[in-house]
Design a protein around this motif. Structure first.
Motif, PDB file in Angstrom:
ATOM      1  N   GLY A 190      -2.894   5.634  -0.998  1.00 36.72           N
ATOM      2  CA  GLY A 190      -4.269   6.051  -0.740  1.00 36.72           C
ATOM      3  C   GLY A 190      -4.703   5.855   0.698  1.00 36.72           C
ATOM      4  O   GLY A 190      -5.816   6.204   1.074  1.00 36.72           O
ATOM      5  N   LEU A 191      -3.829   5.305   1.532  1.00 37.06           N
ATOM      6  CA  LEU A 191      -4.116   5.135   2.950  1.00 37.06           C
ATOM      7  C   LEU A 191      -4.115   6.509   3.616  1.00 37.06           C
ATOM      8  O   LEU A 191      -3.210   7.309   3.400  1.00 37.06           O
ATOM      9  CB  LEU A 191      -3.045   4.250   3.596  1.00 37.06           C
ATOM     10  N   GLN A 192      -5.132   6.775   4.417  1.00 36.36           N
ATOM     11  CA  GLN A 192      -5.191   8.022   5.178  1.00 36.36           C
ATOM     12  C   GLN A 192      -4.922   7.698   6.644  1.00 36.36           C
ATOM     13  O   GLN A 192      -5.361   6.652   7.128  1.00 36.36           O
ATOM     14  CB  GLN A 192      -6.563   8.677   5.047  1.00 36.36           C
ATOM     15  N   TYR A 193      -4.199   8.601   7.321  1.00 33.55           N
ATOM     16  CA  TYR A 193      -3.922   8.341   8.731  1.00 33.55           C
ATOM     17  C   TYR A 193      -3.720   9.630   9.499  1.00 33.55           C
ATOM     18  O   TYR A 193      -3.413  10.674   8.937  1.00 33.55           O
ATOM     19  CB  TYR A 193      -2.690   7.450   8.896  1.00 33.55           C
ATOM     20  N   THR A 194      -3.913   9.495  10.803  1.00 32.78           N
ATOM     21  CA  THR A 194      -3.575  10.565  11.725  1.00 32.78           C
ATOM     22  C   THR A 194      -3.012   9.920  12.991  1.00 32.78           C
ATOM     23  O   THR A 194      -3.444   8.831  13.377  1.00 32.78           O
ATOM     24  CB  THR A 194      -4.792  11.468  12.038  1.00 32.78           C
TER      25      THR A 194
ATOM     26  N   LEU B  74       3.861 -10.001  12.417  1.00 37.14           N
ATOM     27  CA  LEU B  74       5.145  -9.820  11.746  1.00 37.14           C
ATOM     28  C   LEU B  74       4.897  -8.820  10.626  1.00 37.14           C
ATOM     29  O   LEU B  74       4.159  -9.112   9.682  1.00 37.14           O
ATOM     30  CB  LEU B  74       5.655 -11.148  11.181  1.00 37.14           C
ATOM     31  N   ILE B  75       5.486  -7.637  10.735  1.00 39.05           N
ATOM     32  CA  ILE B  75       5.257  -6.598   9.737  1.00 39.05           C
ATOM     33  C   ILE B  75       5.813  -7.066   8.395  1.00 39.05           C
ATOM     34  O   ILE B  75       6.976  -7.447   8.292  1.00 39.05           O
ATOM     35  CB  ILE B  75       5.902  -5.266  10.157  1.00 39.05           C
ATOM     36  N   GLY B  76       4.969  -7.049   7.376  1.00 35.41           N
ATOM     37  CA  GLY B  76       5.372  -7.487   6.036  1.00 35.41           C
ATOM     38  C   GLY B  76       5.320  -8.980   5.843  1.00 35.41           C
ATOM     39  O   GLY B  76       5.727  -9.493   4.805  1.00 35.41           O
TER      40      GLY B  76
ATOM     41  N   ASP C 229      -0.092  -3.327   7.594  1.00 34.53           N
ATOM     42  CA  ASP C 229       1.366  -3.434   7.417  1.00 34.53           C
ATOM     43  C   ASP C 229       1.976  -2.061   7.119  1.00 34.53           C
ATOM     44  O   ASP C 229       2.979  -1.671   7.708  1.00 34.53           O
ATOM     45  CB  ASP C 229       1.713  -4.401   6.292  1.00 34.53           C
ATOM     46  N   GLU C 230       1.366  -1.344   6.185  1.00 35.54           N
ATOM     47  CA  GLU C 230       1.884  -0.021   5.805  1.00 35.54           C
ATOM     48  C   GLU C 230       1.849   0.945   6.987  1.00 35.54           C
ATOM     49  O   GLU C 230       2.802   1.677   7.235  1.00 35.54           O
ATOM     50  CB  GLU C 230       1.076   0.551   4.642  1.00 35.54           C
TER      51      GLU C 230
END
Length: 111
Positions: free
Chosen positions: A7-11, A54-56, A65-66
């Protein structure tokens, strides 16, 4: 705007270069977090001190993170994160727990 299965929206506002960031890597990040109406809640974008993440590693929200995975150094991404992806243990006074947040992320460097 693209929407991920979560459900994350990005550009992507500006493409980066070099290797892609991945889970388990540390990165340096500049970001500005705001409500959809433009009210800024946090920003280090105009500072000289990026945040190390730190990713994750449970150091950022699920949305951040995502969104970091796959970014390259110099890339600028704008995300719109629903409340369930920005849940925190403790909320700063200026952040309502049920808010959709807009986050502009600038991946400064992959360490």
């Amino acid at each position: 705007m693209r929407t991920t299965p979560s459900g994350l929206q990005y550009t992507i506002l500006k493409k980066g270069s070099g290797p892609k960031a991945e889970t388990g890597k540390e990165i340096l990040l500049f970001e500005t977090t705001s409500y959809r109406n433009g009210t800024v809640l946090y920003s280090n974008e105009n500072s000289t001190s990026p945040v190390k993440v730190l990713i994750g590693g449970n150091q950022a929200t699920q949305a951040v993170d995502e969104a970091l995975v796959g970014m390259r150094a110099g890339e600028i991404k704008k995300i719109i994160a629903p409340p369930y992806l920005v849940k925190r243990k403790d909320y700063p006074e200026n952040v309502h727990p049920d808010s959709t947040l807009v986050i502009k992320m600038i991946l400064h460097k992959i360490l």
